[in-house]
Structures are given as C-alpha cells and as structure tokens.
Design an enzyme around this catalytic site. Sequence first.
Site, PDB file in Angstrom:
ATOM      1  N   GLY A  28      38.316  25.202  10.730  1.00 59.70           N
ATOM      2  CA  GLY A  28      37.305  25.868  10.451  1.00 59.70           C
ATOM      3  C   GLY A  28      36.298  27.254   9.152  1.00 59.70           C
ATOM      4  O   GLY A  28      37.223  28.015   8.574  1.00 59.70           O
ATOM      5  N   TYR A  36      42.720  33.895  22.206  1.00 60.95           N
ATOM      6  CA  TYR A  36      41.371  34.692  22.457  1.00 60.95           C
ATOM      7  C   TYR A  36      40.839  33.829  21.939  1.00 60.95           C
ATOM      8  O   TYR A  36      39.103  34.121  21.792  1.00 60.95           O
ATOM      9  CB  TYR A  36      41.173  35.541  21.770  1.00 60.95           C
ATOM     10  CG  TYR A  36      40.426  36.847  22.367  1.00 60.95           C
ATOM     11  CD1 TYR A  36      41.400  37.091  24.051  1.00 60.95           C
ATOM     12  CD2 TYR A  36      39.466  37.606  22.395  1.00 60.95           C
ATOM     13  CE1 TYR A  36      39.869  38.701  24.947  1.00 60.95           C
ATOM     14  CE2 TYR A  36      38.818  38.374  22.900  1.00 60.95           C
ATOM     15  CZ  TYR A  36      39.153  38.747  24.164  1.00 60.95           C
ATOM     16  OH  TYR A  36      38.352  39.640  25.243  1.00 60.95           O
ATOM     17  N   MET A  47      44.833  32.006  16.646  1.00 58.61           N
ATOM     18  CA  MET A  47      45.231  32.704  17.258  1.00 58.61           C
ATOM     19  C   MET A  47      44.926  33.520  18.791  1.00 58.61           C
ATOM     20  O   MET A  47      45.422  34.132  19.414  1.00 58.61           O
ATOM     21  CB  MET A  47      45.217  33.921  15.895  1.00 58.61           C
ATOM     22  CG  MET A  47      46.069  33.834  14.460  1.00 58.61           C
ATOM     23  SD  MET A  47      46.127  34.617  13.766  1.00 58.61           S
ATOM     24  CE  MET A  47      44.602  36.062  13.299  1.00 58.61           C
ATOM     25  N   HIS A  81      36.996  27.554  18.114  1.00 57.78           N
ATOM     26  CA  HIS A  81      37.642  27.532  18.555  1.00 57.78           C
ATOM     27  C   HIS A  81      37.494  26.217  18.941  1.00 57.78           C
ATOM     28  O   HIS A  81      38.177  24.793  18.815  1.00 57.78           O
ATOM     29  CB  HIS A  81      39.018  28.481  19.487  1.00 57.78           C
ATOM     30  CG  HIS A  81      39.085  28.888  18.039  1.00 57.78           C
ATOM     31  ND1 HIS A  81      38.658  30.517  19.307  1.00 57.78           N
ATOM     32  CD2 HIS A  81      39.783  30.456  18.062  1.00 57.78           C
ATOM     33  CE1 HIS A  81      39.393  31.544  18.624  1.00 57.78           C
ATOM     34  NE2 HIS A  81      39.725  30.587  17.263  1.00 57.78           N
ATOM     35  N   SER A  91      37.213  35.845  17.011  1.00 57.87           N
ATOM     36  CA  SER A  91      38.175  37.359  18.306  1.00 57.87           C
ATOM     37  C   SER A  91      38.309  38.159  17.998  1.00 57.87           C
ATOM     38  O   SER A  91      37.768  39.116  19.110  1.00 57.87           O
ATOM     39  CB  SER A  91      39.847  36.648  18.161  1.00 57.87           C
ATOM     40  OG  SER A  91      39.363  34.996  18.487  1.00 57.87           O
ATOM     41  N   LYS A 131      31.340  33.635  15.300  1.00 62.51           N
ATOM     42  CA  LYS A 131      31.978  33.933  16.787  1.00 62.51           C
ATOM     43  C   LYS A 131      33.181  34.504  15.667  1.00 62.51           C
ATOM     44  O   LYS A 131      33.875  33.543  15.102  1.00 62.51           O
ATOM     45  CB  LYS A 131      31.872  32.870  17.059  1.00 62.51           C
ATOM     46  CG  LYS A 131      30.789  32.167  18.348  1.00 62.51           C
ATOM     47  CD  LYS A 131      30.858  32.379  19.808  1.00 62.51           C
ATOM     48  CE  LYS A 131      29.077  31.176  20.244  1.00 62.51           C
ATOM     49  NZ  LYS A 131      29.337  31.570  21.643  1.00 62.51           N
TER      50      LYS A 131
HETATM   51  P1  AMP Z   1      41.811  31.771  13.731  1.00 58.95           P
HETATM   52  O1  AMP Z   1      42.197  32.277  15.816  1.00 58.95           O
HETATM   53  O2  AMP Z   1      40.954  32.808  14.193  1.00 58.95           O
HETATM   54  O3  AMP Z   1      42.701  32.332  13.616  1.00 58.95           O
HETATM   55  O4  AMP Z   1      41.179  30.602  14.193  1.00 58.95           O
HETATM   56  C1  AMP Z   1      41.264  29.509  14.502  1.00 58.95           C
HETATM   57  C2  AMP Z   1      40.465  28.010  13.420  1.00 58.95           C
HETATM   58  O5  AMP Z   1      39.128  28.693  13.893  1.00 58.95           O
HETATM   59  C3  AMP Z   1      40.470  28.581  12.386  1.00 58.95           C
HETATM   60  O6  AMP Z   1      40.697  26.977  11.661  1.00 58.95           O
HETATM   61  C4  AMP Z   1      39.490  29.342  12.470  1.00 58.95           C
HETATM   62  O7  AMP Z   1      38.532  29.542  10.779  1.00 58.95           O
HETATM   63  C5  AMP Z   1      38.157  28.785  13.185  1.00 58.95           C
HETATM   64  N1  AMP Z   1      37.609  29.409  13.400  1.00 58.95           N
HETATM   65  C6  AMP Z   1      37.505  31.087  13.568  1.00 58.95           C
HETATM   66  N2  AMP Z   1      35.729  31.190  14.042  1.00 58.95           N
HETATM   67  C7  AMP Z   1      35.545  30.406  13.976  1.00 58.95           C
HETATM   68  C8  AMP Z   1      33.887  29.677  14.015  1.00 58.95           C
HETATM   69  N3  AMP Z   1      32.819  30.733  14.670  1.00 58.95           N
HETATM   70  N4  AMP Z   1      33.429  28.506  13.727  1.00 58.95           N
HETATM   71  C9  AMP Z   1      34.367  27.412  13.584  1.00 58.95           C
HETATM   72  N5  AMP Z   1      35.600  27.865  13.430  1.00 58.95           N
HETATM   73  C10 AMP Z   1      35.710  28.955  13.907  1.00 58.95           C
END
Ligand code: AMP
Length: 282
Positions: free
Chosen positions: A147, A32, A30, A37, A186, A184
């Site tokens: 993640g 940021y 998503m 990521h 966003s 970590k």
């Molecule tokens: P999001 O942008 O929050 O939807 O996350 C996109 C992808 O990044 C998802 O697969 C999350 O699980 C992964 N992700 C978010 N935060 C972390 C983190 N701290 N460590 C590893 N992967 C992450």
Amino acid sequence: MRTITNVREMQKIALQLKREGKTIGFVPTMGYLHDGHLSLLKAARKENDVTVLSIFVNPLQFGPKEDLATYPKDFERDSQLAENEGNDFIFYPSADEMYPDSLSVTAKIHDRTDVLCGKCRPGHFDGVATVLIKLFNIVQPDKVYFGMKDAQQVAVVDGLVKDFNIPVEIVPVTTVREQDGLAKSSRNINLLPAERLQAPSLHQSLKIAESMVSGGETNPQIVIAKMMDHIKKNTSGVIDYIEILSYPELKQPNLLEGNIIIALAVQFSKARLIDNMIIKLK
Ligand code: AMP
C-alpha cells in the site's frame, strides 16, 4: 482457502505451484484486516493464478517502546474476510516458527531511512527488510502488493529487490480511506473516540498542502508550517514529523519540483498514525 502455519509446508506448496507454472500474488500484512488490505488482495486476485496473504506481526520491526503487545488481532475475522475475497492461502506463522533461533544474518538498509519513519523508528526498516527476505523465500511470489500509505516502505523495498536481484515485481496500491478522509489502518481502533473525530485533520492538512503547491508555492517550509498549524489547532496528537521530499529518492528539495511526497506521522494517546500524498509537479 487453506491456512498454513508451518514455514516448510508453505514453501513446499509454493515451490510445487511454481513447478506447475502457476503465478503467485503475495500480500504481506500484520493482520486485523481492513479495506486497504482487501484492495491489495483484490489486485493480487486479478493478476495471479494463486494468492497468498500472510499475517505476521513481526517483532523485529517494532522498537522497545512501540505497540507490539497492543497490536490488534482477530484471526477468525481476518480469515473470513480473506476467504470472501477468494484468497487461496493464509500464511500465519508464530514468531517462534519464523525466528526459532536468533538470526545470524539480518538486513541493514543504508538508503532512504534517514528521513520520515526511518528517522523516528530506528531499525524499523531493517526489521521489515529481514522479514520480507524470509517471506519472499517462503512464498516464492511473482508479484507482491504494497500500500502507498506506507510509501517509504515501498521505496525501501524497491531498493531491496533491486540490490539483491530478487525476482519479484512490486505492485504499489493506492491508499484506501474512510469517508471522512482518514487513511484506513489497523491502528485506528486504538484511537479514543475524541481522537477519531480529530483524525481526519491529517488528511485535511495534506489537501491544504496539495492546494498550496499546485497553486504555485515552492517553499517547503511555508507548506509544512501551514500543515503543522492545521494539525495543532484541530487535534490533541503530537506531530512526529511532517516532511516534504522527492519521491522515490526521499531527498530534501530546496524548491518543490518533480515528484514529491508530503508525509506526516502524528502520535495520539495509543495510536501513531501516518499518511502521505504524492504529487507530480513540473
Ligand atoms: P500492515 O498490516 O499495516 O503492515 O499493512 C499491510 C499492507 O497493507 C501494507 O502494504 C500497507 O501499506 C497496506 N495498507 C495498509 N493500510 C492501507 C490503506 N489504507 N490503503 C491501502 N493499503 C494499505
């Protein structure tokens, strides 16, 4: 690196790459972007000929009282970070591009959603599954990187891919943390300064739980009580849930054994944080 905002153009490129015999590694986000990521993108870069990163804040997975409107955005910065990782394509569609009309078909997840975030965020994983089916068809990935911070998402998507025979391999990636242990996210930017100082208590409570269960504690309620106590004493956040379940089945165990997940969600004033730890017991 190329940025593609059009669904048909992205799909055409992906189909052409497949015809050329190239493998596509896909990282749905998503935006940021942070190091979490980027670790997904690094893994994708290593294991595929071409990488696609999507940035799409999917309205379908947000409830009416959630933070869709305040979700942080910075496309220029994201684009620079992705380019630095050697990423090939950013797929960056608008909501109108992804959902030009109301959908006549959506996904409904029946398993693994009556617990954790599925319980507190009704419809969230249906929205995740629906957008992923679309993204998989548009990007045509061989491998998709997720993640483990969102461990329930990994479990749900695993079910989706198996049940619908989607020819994609799911690659789970370890959670990346700040130096003080905070996972970590966003959403961390929306923590007030005092809350940011308290937030490492979430990971600390998981470490306390880990040492209790590896020290032989088998009663989940005793472990959960200790975690609640730690979070209540050290943060101003409101605990949404703390649960210990089998993983990846996400079933309530009477006694702690086998693969377990200890997971929590805490609501701060403008940010809801989640974290978890998976432990292999005998
Ligand atoms: P999001 O942008 O929050 O939807 O996350 C996109 C992808 O990044 C998802 O697969 C999350 O699980 C992964 N992700 C978010 N935060 C972390 C983190 N701290 N460590 C590893 N992967 C992450």
